[in-house]
Design an enzyme around this catalytic site. Structure first.
Site, PDB file in Angstrom:
ATOM      1  N   ASP A   6       0.786  -1.314   0.011  1.00  0.00           N
ATOM      2  CA  ASP A   6      -0.001   0.228  -0.050  1.00  0.00           C
ATOM      3  C   ASP A   6       0.839   1.268  -0.031  1.00  0.00           C
ATOM      4  O   ASP A   6       2.054   1.165   0.442  1.00  0.00           O
ATOM      5  CB  ASP A   6      -1.079  -0.092   1.240  1.00  0.00           C
ATOM      6  CG  ASP A   6      -0.326   0.003   2.568  1.00  0.00           C
ATOM      7  OD1 ASP A   6       0.809  -0.076   2.482  1.00  0.00           O
ATOM      8  OD2 ASP A   6      -1.040  -0.129   3.459  1.00  0.00           O
TER       9      ASP A   6
ATOM     10  N   CYS B 150      -4.394   3.159   7.048  1.00  0.00           N
ATOM     11  CA  CYS B 150      -3.686   1.840   6.706  1.00  0.00           C
ATOM     12  C   CYS B 150      -4.457   0.555   7.381  1.00  0.00           C
ATOM     13  O   CYS B 150      -4.800  -0.399   6.832  1.00  0.00           O
ATOM     14  CB  CYS B 150      -2.297   1.735   6.767  1.00  0.00           C
ATOM     15  SG  CYS B 150      -1.593   2.148   8.287  1.00  0.00           S
TER      16      CYS B 150
END
Length: 160
Positions: A49, A88
Protein backbone atom coordinates in the site's frame (compact mmCIF):
# COMPACT_ATOMS: atom_id res chain seq x y z
CA UNK A 1 -7.55 5.09 -13.17
CA UNK A 2 -4.48 3.79 -11.41
CA UNK A 3 -4.59 4.15 -7.67
CA UNK A 4 -1.64 4.50 -5.38
CA UNK A 5 -0.37 1.38 -3.66
CA UNK A 6 2.39 1.30 -0.97
CA UNK A 7 5.57 -0.43 -0.09
CA UNK A 8 4.53 -0.29 3.53
CA UNK A 9 3.97 -3.94 3.79
CA UNK A 10 5.27 -6.96 2.09
CA UNK A 11 3.88 -10.20 3.28
CA UNK A 12 5.16 -13.42 2.09
CA UNK A 13 3.57 -16.80 2.51
CA UNK A 14 5.61 -19.63 1.17
CA UNK A 15 6.20 -23.30 1.43
CA UNK A 16 9.83 -24.33 1.45
CA UNK A 17 11.20 -27.72 0.55
CA UNK A 18 14.74 -29.06 0.29
CA UNK A 19 14.26 -30.06 -3.35
CA UNK A 20 17.28 -29.57 -5.59
CA UNK A 21 19.77 -29.72 -2.74
CA UNK A 22 22.63 -31.97 -3.81
CA UNK A 23 22.83 -33.35 -0.25
CA UNK A 24 19.40 -34.93 -0.74
CA UNK A 25 19.51 -38.25 -2.67
CA UNK A 26 17.86 -38.13 -6.12
CA UNK A 27 15.14 -40.67 -5.18
CA UNK A 28 14.20 -38.59 -2.14
CA UNK A 29 14.17 -35.41 -4.27
CA UNK A 30 11.77 -37.10 -6.67
CA UNK A 31 9.54 -38.21 -3.78
CA UNK A 32 9.59 -34.71 -2.28
CA UNK A 33 8.52 -33.27 -5.65
CA UNK A 34 5.59 -35.71 -5.82
CA UNK A 35 4.59 -34.89 -2.24
CA UNK A 36 4.94 -31.15 -2.88
CA UNK A 37 2.68 -31.34 -5.95
CA UNK A 38 0.12 -33.27 -3.90
CA UNK A 39 0.17 -30.51 -1.26
CA UNK A 40 -0.45 -27.71 -3.70
CA UNK A 41 1.52 -24.89 -5.23
CA UNK A 42 3.92 -22.58 -3.45
CA UNK A 43 2.26 -19.24 -2.78
CA UNK A 44 3.96 -15.86 -2.53
CA UNK A 45 1.54 -13.10 -1.55
CA UNK A 46 2.78 -9.53 -1.66
CA UNK A 47 0.46 -6.85 -0.32
CA UNK A 48 1.62 -3.30 -0.94
CA UNK A 49 0.00 0.00 0.00
CA UNK A 50 1.04 3.63 -0.57
CA UNK A 51 3.36 2.69 -3.44
CA UNK A 52 2.77 4.89 -6.40
CA UNK A 53 2.70 3.22 -9.77
CA UNK A 54 6.36 4.04 -10.34
CA UNK A 55 7.45 0.56 -11.34
CA UNK A 56 8.11 -0.67 -14.84
CA UNK A 57 5.38 -3.31 -14.81
CA UNK A 58 2.81 -0.55 -14.18
CA UNK A 59 3.96 1.41 -17.24
CA UNK A 60 6.48 3.81 -15.73
CA UNK A 61 9.09 4.64 -18.39
CA UNK A 62 11.71 6.02 -15.98
CA UNK A 63 11.73 3.47 -13.13
CA UNK A 64 14.25 0.65 -13.36
CA UNK A 65 12.62 -2.22 -11.47
CA UNK A 66 13.69 -5.45 -13.19
CA UNK A 67 12.93 -7.77 -10.27
CA UNK A 68 9.42 -6.44 -9.68
CA UNK A 69 8.80 -6.46 -13.45
CA UNK A 70 9.92 -10.10 -13.74
CA UNK A 71 7.81 -11.11 -10.76
CA UNK A 72 4.78 -9.35 -12.26
CA UNK A 73 5.40 -11.06 -15.60
CA UNK A 74 5.49 -14.51 -14.00
CA UNK A 75 2.56 -14.00 -11.64
CA UNK A 76 -0.71 -12.12 -11.47
CA UNK A 77 -0.57 -8.34 -11.55
CA UNK A 78 -3.64 -6.45 -10.35
CA UNK A 79 -3.88 -3.02 -11.96
CA UNK A 80 -6.75 -1.65 -9.87
CA UNK A 81 -6.42 -0.80 -6.20
CA UNK A 82 -9.18 0.12 -3.80
CA UNK A 83 -8.93 1.65 -0.39
CA UNK A 84 -11.36 0.72 2.38
CA UNK A 85 -10.50 3.59 4.72
CA UNK A 86 -8.28 6.66 4.80
CA UNK A 87 -5.87 4.99 7.25
CA UNK A 88 -3.86 1.83 6.64
CA UNK A 89 -5.05 -0.57 9.35
CA UNK A 90 -8.66 -0.95 8.13
CA UNK A 91 -7.47 -1.46 4.55
CA UNK A 92 -4.83 -4.01 5.55
CA UNK A 93 -7.33 -5.82 7.72
CA UNK A 94 -9.68 -5.97 4.73
CA UNK A 95 -6.95 -7.49 2.56
CA UNK A 96 -6.03 -10.14 5.12
CA UNK A 97 -9.62 -11.03 6.15
CA UNK A 98 -11.63 -10.33 3.03
CA UNK A 99 -14.07 -8.30 5.17
CA UNK A 100 -15.05 -4.63 5.19
CA UNK A 101 -14.02 -2.33 8.07
CA UNK A 102 -17.64 -2.16 9.27
CA UNK A 103 -17.75 -5.96 9.49
CA UNK A 104 -14.52 -6.30 11.48
CA UNK A 105 -15.06 -3.03 13.38
CA UNK A 106 -11.63 -1.67 12.54
CA UNK A 107 -11.69 2.03 11.68
CA UNK A 108 -8.48 3.25 13.31
CA UNK A 109 -4.83 2.32 13.74
CA UNK A 110 -5.11 0.70 17.18
CA UNK A 111 -7.96 -1.80 16.99
CA UNK A 112 -7.12 -5.44 16.28
CA UNK A 113 -9.91 -7.20 14.39
CA UNK A 114 -9.88 -10.18 16.81
CA UNK A 115 -11.18 -7.89 19.58
CA UNK A 116 -14.56 -7.86 17.85
CA UNK A 117 -14.41 -10.83 15.46
CA UNK A 118 -12.19 -13.59 16.90
CA UNK A 119 -13.91 -16.14 14.64
CA UNK A 120 -12.67 -14.71 11.33
CA UNK A 121 -10.24 -16.87 9.38
CA UNK A 122 -7.52 -14.79 7.74
CA UNK A 123 -5.89 -15.63 4.42
CA UNK A 124 -2.65 -16.84 6.05
CA UNK A 125 -4.64 -18.70 8.70
CA UNK A 126 -6.50 -20.58 5.97
CA UNK A 127 -3.21 -21.55 4.34
CA UNK A 128 -1.78 -22.55 7.72
CA UNK A 129 -4.82 -24.76 8.41
CA UNK A 130 -4.19 -26.51 5.10
CA UNK A 131 -0.58 -27.44 5.78
CA UNK A 132 1.27 -24.37 4.52
CA UNK A 133 4.06 -22.57 6.33
CA UNK A 134 3.02 -18.94 6.87
CA UNK A 135 5.18 -16.06 7.98
CA UNK A 136 4.99 -12.32 7.54
CA UNK A 137 7.82 -10.07 6.44
CA UNK A 138 7.08 -6.43 7.06
CA UNK A 139 3.80 -4.99 8.21
CA UNK A 140 0.63 -6.65 6.93
CA UNK A 141 -1.65 -6.07 9.89
CA UNK A 142 -2.33 -2.60 11.26
CA UNK A 143 -0.49 -3.30 14.48
CA UNK A 144 3.23 -2.90 14.10
CA UNK A 145 4.22 -6.39 15.23
CA UNK A 146 1.74 -8.42 13.13
CA UNK A 147 0.62 -10.22 16.28
CA UNK A 148 -1.99 -12.76 15.27
CA UNK A 149 -0.87 -16.25 16.34
CA UNK A 150 -3.73 -18.05 14.53
CA UNK A 151 -2.43 -16.65 11.23
CA UNK A 152 1.27 -17.36 11.41
CA UNK A 153 3.31 -20.53 11.68
CA UNK A 154 6.31 -18.51 12.84
CA UNK A 155 7.00 -15.11 14.36
CA UNK A 156 7.24 -12.21 11.87
CA UNK A 157 10.68 -12.06 10.24
CA UNK A 158 10.83 -8.26 10.25
CA UNK A 159 9.14 -5.85 12.57
CA UNK A 160 8.52 -2.18 11.95
Amino acid sequence: MKQSLSLFCITIFCVSMAVGDERVPFDLQKQLLVEEKAKGPNVLFIAIDDLRTTVGCMGDKIAVTPNMDKLAEQGTLFLNAYCQQAVCSPSRTSVITGRRPDTVKVWDLNTHFREHRPDIVTLPQYFKQHGYYTQSFGKILGNSNNADPPSWTAEPALRQ
